[in-house]
Design an enzyme around this catalytic site. Structure first.
Site, PDB file in Angstrom:
ATOM      1  N   GLU A  18      22.328  -5.239   5.950  1.00  0.00           N
ATOM      2  CA  GLU A  18      21.312  -5.487   7.044  1.00  0.00           C
ATOM      3  C   GLU A  18      20.156  -5.746   8.490  1.00  0.00           C
ATOM      4  OE1 GLU A  18      19.238  -3.897   5.012  1.00  0.00           O
ATOM      5  OE2 GLU A  18      16.852  -4.208   5.725  1.00  0.00           O
TER       6      GLU A  18
ATOM      7  N   ASP B  57      14.614  -8.577   4.033  1.00  0.00           N
ATOM      8  CA  ASP B  57      13.800  -7.557   5.026  1.00  0.00           C
ATOM      9  C   ASP B  57      13.691  -7.176   6.221  1.00  0.00           C
ATOM     10  OD1 ASP B  57      11.648  -5.918   5.363  1.00  0.00           O
ATOM     11  OD2 ASP B  57       9.996  -7.554   4.748  1.00  0.00           O
TER      12      ASP B  57
ATOM     13  N   CYS C 173     -22.364 -23.614  21.036  1.00  0.00           N
ATOM     14  CA  CYS C 173     -21.976 -23.712  19.563  1.00  0.00           C
ATOM     15  C   CYS C 173     -22.561 -23.159  18.855  1.00  0.00           C
ATOM     16  CB  CYS C 173     -22.325 -25.049  19.362  1.00  0.00           C
ATOM     17  SG  CYS C 173     -21.780 -25.693  17.425  1.00  0.00           S
TER      18      CYS C 173
ATOM     19  N   GLU D  60       0.745  -1.283   0.161  1.00  0.00           N
ATOM     20  CA  GLU D  60      -0.368   0.133  -0.225  1.00  0.00           C
ATOM     21  C   GLU D  60       1.059   1.376   0.247  1.00  0.00           C
ATOM     22  OE1 GLU D  60      -3.118   0.179  -0.455  1.00  0.00           O
ATOM     23  OE2 GLU D  60      -3.625   1.865   0.349  1.00  0.00           O
ATOM     24  N   TYR D  61       2.142   1.075   1.080  1.00  0.00           N
ATOM     25  CA  TYR D  61       2.743   2.060   0.888  1.00  0.00           C
ATOM     26  C   TYR D  61       3.413   2.840  -0.468  1.00  0.00           C
ATOM     27  CZ  TYR D  61       6.944   5.365   2.308  1.00  0.00           C
ATOM     28  OH  TYR D  61       7.575   6.115   2.177  1.00  0.00           O
ATOM     29  N   ASP D  62       4.671   1.437  -0.546  1.00  0.00           N
ATOM     30  CA  ASP D  62       4.471   1.179  -2.321  1.00  0.00           C
ATOM     31  C   ASP D  62       3.804   2.334  -3.330  1.00  0.00           C
ATOM     32  OD1 ASP D  62       6.787   0.329  -2.096  1.00  0.00           O
ATOM     33  OD2 ASP D  62       6.586  -1.543  -2.187  1.00  0.00           O
TER      34      ASP D  62
ATOM     35  N   GLU E 161      21.175 -10.543  -5.497  1.00  0.00           N
ATOM     36  CA  GLU E 161      21.620 -10.692  -4.237  1.00  0.00           C
ATOM     37  C   GLU E 161      19.491 -11.087  -4.073  1.00  0.00           C
ATOM     38  OE1 GLU E 161      23.320  -7.691  -1.923  1.00  0.00           O
ATOM     39  OE2 GLU E 161      24.802  -7.966  -2.767  1.00  0.00           O
TER      40      GLU E 161
ATOM     41  N   LYS F 243      11.333  -6.493  -6.714  1.00  0.00           N
ATOM     42  CA  LYS F 243       9.826  -7.115  -5.704  1.00  0.00           C
ATOM     43  C   LYS F 243       9.211  -7.974  -5.372  1.00  0.00           C
ATOM     44  CE  LYS F 243       9.452  -3.593  -2.350  1.00  0.00           C
ATOM     45  NZ  LYS F 243       9.352  -3.216  -1.112  1.00  0.00           N
TER      46      LYS F 243
ATOM     47  N   LYS G 190      17.259  -9.677  -1.092  1.00  0.00           N
ATOM     48  CA  LYS G 190      16.460  -8.776  -0.479  1.00  0.00           C
ATOM     49  C   LYS G 190      16.466  -8.341   0.824  1.00  0.00           C
ATOM     50  CE  LYS G 190      14.279  -3.913  -1.403  1.00  0.00           C
ATOM     51  NZ  LYS G 190      13.686  -3.915   0.388  1.00  0.00           N
TER      52      LYS G 190
ATOM     53  N   CYS H  55     -24.325 -31.921  16.170  1.00  0.00           N
ATOM     54  CA  CYS H  55     -24.258 -31.341  14.944  1.00  0.00           C
ATOM     55  C   CYS H  55     -24.086 -31.435  14.009  1.00  0.00           C
ATOM     56  CB  CYS H  55     -22.437 -30.574  16.033  1.00  0.00           C
ATOM     57  SG  CYS H  55     -22.393 -28.917  15.141  1.00  0.00           S
TER      58      CYS H  55
ATOM     59  N   CYS I  49     -17.014 -27.741  20.607  1.00  0.00           N
ATOM     60  CA  CYS I  49     -18.652 -28.016  20.644  1.00  0.00           C
ATOM     61  C   CYS I  49     -18.685 -29.351  20.936  1.00  0.00           C
ATOM     62  CB  CYS I  49     -19.550 -27.613  19.284  1.00  0.00           C
ATOM     63  SG  CYS I  49     -20.902 -28.399  19.204  1.00  0.00           S
TER      64      CYS I  49
ATOM     65  N   TYR J 160      26.265  -5.821   2.421  1.00  0.00           N
ATOM     66  CA  TYR J 160      26.089  -5.884   1.445  1.00  0.00           C
ATOM     67  C   TYR J 160      26.819  -4.875   0.717  1.00  0.00           C
ATOM     68  CZ  TYR J 160      21.689  -3.943   2.970  1.00  0.00           C
ATOM     69  OH  TYR J 160      21.308  -2.895   3.875  1.00  0.00           O
TER      70      TYR J 160
ATOM     71  N   SER K  16      18.454   4.563  -0.979  1.00  0.00           N
ATOM     72  CA  SER K  16      17.760   3.626  -0.705  1.00  0.00           C
ATOM     73  C   SER K  16      17.806   2.729  -2.879  1.00  0.00           C
ATOM     74  CB  SER K  16      16.240   3.994  -0.991  1.00  0.00           C
ATOM     75  OG  SER K  16      15.578   3.045  -0.580  1.00  0.00           O
ATOM     76  N   LEU K  17      17.288   1.868  -2.667  1.00  0.00           N
ATOM     77  CA  LEU K  17      16.871   1.208  -4.068  1.00  0.00           C
ATOM     78  C   LEU K  17      16.105   1.024  -4.894  1.00  0.00           C
ATOM     79  CD1 LEU K  17      18.312  -2.272  -2.643  1.00  0.00           C
ATOM     80  CD2 LEU K  17      19.499  -0.405  -3.698  1.00  0.00           C
TER      81      LEU K  17
ATOM     82  N   ARG L 122      19.716   3.955   8.715  1.00  0.00           N
ATOM     83  CA  ARG L 122      19.402   4.763   7.510  1.00  0.00           C
ATOM     84  C   ARG L 122      19.363   6.641   7.849  1.00  0.00           C
ATOM     85  NH1 ARG L 122      16.549   2.279   2.812  1.00  0.00           N
ATOM     86  NH2 ARG L 122      15.039   3.252   3.910  1.00  0.00           N
TER      87      ARG L 122
ATOM     88  N   CYS M   1     -25.451 -26.011  16.749  1.00  0.00           N
ATOM     89  CA  CYS M   1     -26.793 -26.459  17.366  1.00  0.00           C
ATOM     90  C   CYS M   1     -26.567 -25.897  18.621  1.00  0.00           C
ATOM     91  CB  CYS M   1     -25.690 -28.392  17.255  1.00  0.00           C
ATOM     92  SG  CYS M   1     -24.290 -28.159  18.467  1.00  0.00           S
TER      93      CYS M   1
HETATM   94  S1  IVH Z   1      22.135  -2.657  -1.860  1.00  0.00           S
HETATM   95  C1  IVH Z   1      23.386   1.731  -2.589  1.00  0.00           C
HETATM   96  N1  IVH Z   1      21.869  -4.817  -1.040  1.00  0.00           N
HETATM   97  O1  IVH Z   1      16.760  -2.727   1.388  1.00  0.00           O
HETATM   98  C2  IVH Z   1      22.126   0.709  -2.666  1.00  0.00           C
HETATM   99  N2  IVH Z   1      19.966  -3.420   0.621  1.00  0.00           N
HETATM  100  O2  IVH Z   1      14.955  -0.926  -0.018  1.00  0.00           O
HETATM  101  C3  IVH Z   1      21.745   0.042  -0.515  1.00  0.00           C
HETATM  102  N3  IVH Z   1      18.035  -4.169   1.511  1.00  0.00           N
HETATM  103  O3  IVH Z   1      17.496   0.432   2.078  1.00  0.00           O
HETATM  104  C4  IVH Z   1      21.189  -0.795  -0.816  1.00  0.00           C
HETATM  105  N4  IVH Z   1      18.760  -5.869   0.604  1.00  0.00           N
HETATM  106  O4  IVH Z   1      17.716  -1.150   4.054  1.00  0.00           O
HETATM  107  C5  IVH Z   1      21.144  -4.127  -0.716  1.00  0.00           C
HETATM  108  N5  IVH Z   1      21.298  -7.139  -0.698  1.00  0.00           N
HETATM  109  C6  IVH Z   1      21.085  -6.223  -0.199  1.00  0.00           C
HETATM  110  C7  IVH Z   1      19.579  -5.820   0.555  1.00  0.00           C
HETATM  111  C8  IVH Z   1      19.587  -4.665   0.534  1.00  0.00           C
HETATM  112  C9  IVH Z   1      17.723  -5.153   1.680  1.00  0.00           C
HETATM  113  C10 IVH Z   1      17.284  -3.130   1.710  1.00  0.00           C
HETATM  114  C11 IVH Z   1      18.430  -1.691   2.185  1.00  0.00           C
HETATM  115  C12 IVH Z   1      18.235  -1.019   1.329  1.00  0.00           C
HETATM  116  C13 IVH Z   1      16.497  -0.831   0.803  1.00  0.00           C
HETATM  117  C14 IVH Z   1      16.266  -0.631  -0.082  1.00  0.00           C
END
Ligand code: IVH
Length: 665
Positions: free
Chosen positions: A166, A110, A401, A26-28, A106, A307, A108, A425, A419, A218, A73-74, A129, A404
Site C-alpha cells: 500500500e 488507507d 457581530c 456511502e460507496y460501500d 494486520e 472495517k 488495513k 456582547c 467581536c 503485505y 480486493s478484499l 491495481r 451584539c
Molecule cells: S491484502 C490478496 N492487506 O485494502 C489480498 N490489503 O479493500 C490483497 N489494504 O486492495 C490485499 N491494507 O489496497 C491487504 N494489510 C493489508 C492491507 C490491504 C490495506 C488495501 C489494499 C486492498 C484493499 C482492499
C-alpha cells in the site's frame, strides 16, 4: 441499470480523479445494495458489473500493465457476526473439526494498492491495481517513492518476485503538504488517502518524488525461482528481510476470538497511529490453506477486511451560523442534517474561520463530507459542488457581530475574527458566565448552559458577580424551574463561594490563563492584593509566565470594570484559605528580619523573594543599617559593597536556601 452506473461514476471519481464525491461508507452502501440486488435477481447480473471487478480503471495517460497474478480486493465485514461467518466458511471449506485457525491480523492501511515487480533483485516494474487485471505503469514514480529500496537486499533473490503493498501518506506529512499547497494557492486534498493517490498518479516523477509518500508491503504476486514460504507470517518476514517496508502491527492470532481482540485493540489505537487505517485485515496464515480456499472474481476467500466505523460521511448543511466565544472569537459553524460518523451522531461541524469557509465555498443546502477523526471536532472537508441547488448563495462573513452588532476586527492576518463588543456582547457574557460556573472554575453545580441563557436574556445577570445577588424568588420564577432546583442552585452558589485562589483566578476568564497558569500564579503570588499590584517583571518571574501572558494579566487587572467585578465577588463573600503568613512568620528562619537580594541567583528573583517572605522576612530593595541580611548572588555589585561598609551580614545562596529549608539560623 442506474445503480451500476452510479458505482462506475464513483469509481471514476475515486480512482482516476482522486476526488471522490461521496464518502467511502456511502460507496460501500451502494455496493452492497447492488450485490444484494444481483443476488436476488440473477437475471440482472452482468460480467462487467462493478461487483465483479476490483473497482479501478486502467487510466489512459499511463501505459497499461497486465498483472501476471491478478490483484484482488478484499471482502468487507462491518459486524462481529460477519467475522464469525467468515471463520465458519473457512473451517467448513477446510473441513476442520476442532482447533482454531491461525490468522494473521494486520492493520488495513488507507492508501492505494501497488504491485512491485523485481527481477533478479532489481525493480523493473511498478503498477497500480487498476481493475485488478490491468493497472497503470507507475515505475518511474515508484522509484522515487522507494528511493533506496529499488534493489532487493540479501544474497539470493528469486528470478521474479512481485510484492504487493500500500502506498499511503502519514497524517503529519498530509497536514504539511496541505499547508504548503494552500500557501502556493494550489489544490488541497480531502484526506491522506486522496493526497497519496493524487501524488502517485503524477505524470512527472519529480512531483511524486517531492511528495511525502510511504509504502508498506503485505502480500506477494508472481514468484519464480524460489519456493514460497509455508505461511503468510513467513511471507511478511521474507519481504522484510529483502529490505522492503512491512507493518510492525501485524500479529498472529488464534480463531475469531483472536481476530476480534485485535480489532478492538486497533480501534482503540486508531487515532494514535501516525497514519489512517480504515479497519483490520484477517488472513488465513497457511499458504496451502489459502490455495485450497481460492478466491471469487473479486477477492480471496482466505482473507477478510473488517472495517472500522467510517470517519467520513455525507450529509447536508442546513444552516451556517457564527458562534461567538468567551473572548469574542467568531467561529463559523455548519448545522448539519445529523449523521452517524466516527461512532457518534454529528449535527454540527466547525468551518474553522473566514479563510476556510472561502476555500471550501460551502453554502447553505450543500451536500458535504464531514469528517470526525477520534476526538477531534467534526469538520467539513469537502463540498459536493456539482449537486448544489441553483440559487444557493455564497456565504459572506459579516462586518459586525451577529449577536451584539459591534464591529468585527480581524487578527492574525485576517484569519481570526473577533467581536469587539467585549462584555457588551451577550454571547461573550454568556460564555464568560458559563466558564465561571464550570467545574474547574467556581464549580457551581446546576448552572448549565440553558440556565445561563435564561439569566442573561432575562437581564437578571450581567456579569459573574451578579450571580451572587440572585434571590431564590428570582430563580424560582424562571421558566421550567422547579422550586427544588431553585433552592439547590442557591445552595450551590453559596457553596461555590468557598474556593481556592487558583480556581478564582481561572474562573475570571483572563485571556490566556488556563487552569495550570492560574495554579502557578496562585502558588507564587498567593495574596490577591499583591497579585493585583504585581508588575510585568514580577509576573514573568513565575514559571510558565512569558511576556505575552504577563501582559494579558496586567491588561485584565488594569480594566476598571474587571476590578469592580473582583471587588464585588469578594464583597459577596467569595473566599479561599489564607496564604501562609509571609511577613512576621514567627516560626520562619527569617522571622522579623529585613532582607535584601542582590546579584544573580539560580532561582528567579521573585521566587527567592517569595521563599523569604514565607520564612517570615520583609524583603526590601536597598541596603541600610536596618537591613539584617543581604543575600549575595553572582556578580553582585553596589549593594554587597554597601553591606560590607555597614557591617550587614551577607549570606550566599546556599546558606540562604539552607536557612529557609532548615528553619534555623
Ligand atoms: S491484502 C490478496 N492487506 O485494502 C489480498 N490489503 O479493500 C490483497 N489494504 O486492495 C490485499 N491494507 O489496497 C491487504 N494489510 C493489508 C492491507 C490491504 C490495506 C488495501 C489494499 C486492498 C484493499 C482492499
Amino acid at each position: 441499470m442506474a445503480l451500476r452506473e452510479q458505482l462506475q461514476y464513483h469509481n471514476y471519481r475515486y480512482y482516476i480523479l482522486a476526488d471522490p464525491e461521496i464518502s467511502d461508507s456511502e460507496y460501500d452502501r451502494l455496493f452492497r445494495e447492488l450485490q444484494a440486488l444481483e443476488k436476488s435477481h440473477p437475471e440482472f447480473a452482468s460480467p462487467d458489473s462493478p461487483t465483479r471487478r476490483v473497482g479501478g480503471f486502467a487510466e489512459k495517460t499511463f501505459s497499461e500493465v497486465e498483472h501476471r497474478v491478478p490483484m484482488h480486493s478484499l471482502a468487507n465485514a462491518f459486524a462481529f457476526d460477519e467475522v464469525e461467518r467468515f471463520d465458519s466458511r473457512v473451517r467448513e471449506h477446510l473441513e476442520l473439526e476442532d482447533g482454531e485457525v491461525e490468522y494473521i491480523a494486520e492493520a488495513k492501511l488507507d492508501g492505494l494498492a501497488v504491485s512491485l515487480r523485481f527481477e533478479n533483485a532489481w525493480l523493473v516494474r511498478a503498477a497500480t491495481r487498476g481493475d485488478g487485471r490491468k493497472g497503470e505503469n507507475i515505475t518511474h514514480n515508484m522509484r522515487q517513492v522507494l528511493a533506496g529500496a529499488t534493489r532487493l537486499r540479501g544474497p539470493s533473490s528469486p528470478e521474479v518476485l512481485e510484492v504487493r503493498g500500500e502506498v499511503f501518506m502519514r497524517r503529519d506529512d498530509f497536514e504539511r503538504l496541505n499547508r504548503a499547497q494552500r500557501k502556493r494557492g494550489e489544490k488541497t486534498f480531502v484526506n491522506p488517502r486522496n493526497a497519496a493517490a493524487g501524488s502517485l498518479r503524477q505524470l512527472d516523477p519529480a512531483v511524486t518524488g517531492s511528495r511525502p509518500l510511504s509504502v508498506c508491503c503485505y502480500a506477494l504476486g508472481q514468484v519464480v525461482g524460489a519456493p514460497l514460504p509455508n505461511t503468510h507470517w513467513e511471507i511478511i518476514r521474507w519481504i522484510k528481510r529483502l529490505g522492503l517496508p512491512v507493518s510492525s502491527l501485524a500479529r498472529r492470532v488464534a480463531g475469531v476470538k483472536g481476530c476480534l481482540e485485535y480489532y478492538r485493540e486497533m480501534l482503540k489505537r486508531r487515532t494514535e497511529l501516525p497514519f489512517d487505517i480504515d479497519g483490520v485485515v484477517y488472513k488465513v496464515s497457511r499458504v496451502d490453506w489459502q490455495d485450497s480456499l481460492g478466491h471469487t472474481a473479486r477477492a480471496p476467500r482466505w482473507a477478510l477486511a473488517h472495517k472500522f466505523p467510517a470517519q467520513e460521511q455525507m450529509t447536508r448543511v442546513e444552516k451556517i451560523e457564527l458562534q461567538v466565544g468567551r473572548t469574542g472569537a467568531v467561529t463559523p459553524v455548519a448545522r448539519l442534517t445529523p449523521v452517524f460518523v466516527g461512532g457518534v451522531t454529528v449535527a454540527n461541524a466547525t468551518l474553522h474561520n473566514r479563510d476556510e469557509i472561502e476555500r471550501l465555498d460551502v453554502r447553505v443546502g450543500d451536500r458535504v463530507i464531514v469528517r470526525r477523526a477520534g476526538d477531534v471536532i467534526p469538520e467539513v472537508v469537502k463540498v459536493h459542488k456539482a449537486a448544489r441547488k441553483r440559487g444557493a448563495r455564497k456565504f459572506t462573513f459579516p462586518k459586525t457581530c451577529p449577536v451584539c452588532a459591534s464591529a468585527i476586527v480581524y487578527e492574525d492576518g485576517g484569519v481570526i475574527a473577533r467581536c469587539s463588543g467585549g462584555l457588551y456582547c451577550s454571547a461573550q457574557r454568556k460564555e464568560n458566565i458559563r466558564h465561571f460556573a464550570g467545574r474547574a472554575a467556581m464549580d457551581i453545580e446546576g448552572l448549565g448552559a440553558k440556565l445561563v441563557d435564561q439569566l442573561v436574556e432575562g437581564e437578571l445577570v450581567g456579569n459573574v458577580a451578579d450571580l451572587y445577588e440572585l434571590t431564590l424568588e428570582q430563580i424560582a420564577n424562571l421558566e421550567r424551574m422547579a422550586e427544588k432546583s431553585a433552592a439547590n442552585l442557591v445552595e450551590a452558589l453559596n457553596k461555590s463561594k468557598r474556593t481556592t485562589l487558583a480556581r478564582f483566578l481561572f474562573a475570571l476568564g483572563i485571556p490566556l490563563i488556563g487552569a495550570a497558569t492560574a495554579e502557578a500564579l496562585a502558588a507564587h503570588l498567593p495574596d490577591l492584593e499583591r497579585l493585583l499590584a504585581a508588575d510585568q517583571e514580577t509576573l514573568q518571574a513565575i514559571p510558565d509566565v512569558g511576556p505575552v501572558v504577563a501582559r494579558s494579566v496586567l491588561a485584565f487587572f488594569d480594566e476598571p470594570h474587571n476590578r469592580e467585578v473582583i471587588d464585588k465577588l469578594l464583597a459577596h463573600g467569595v473566599t479561599w484559605p489564607a496564604p501562609q503568613p509571609r511577613s512576621g512568620n514567627p516560626g520562619g528562619a527569617f522571622a522579623g528580619k529585613t532582607v535584601v537580594l542582590t546579584g544573580t541567583l539560580s532561582v528567579a528573583r521573585a521566587e527567592a523573594k517569595r521563599m523569604l517572605q514565607s520564612a517570615g522576612a520583609r524583603v526590601t530593595g536597598s541596603v541600610s543599617k536596618n537591613t539584617d541580611y543581604v543575600v549575595v548572588g553572582d556578580n553582585a555589585g553596589g549593594k554587597a559593597e554597601k553591606a560590607g561598609e555597614l557591617g550587614v551580614a551577607m549570606i550566599d545562596e546556599e546558606a540562604f536556601i539552607g536557612m529557609v529549608r532548615g528553619g534555623g539560623d
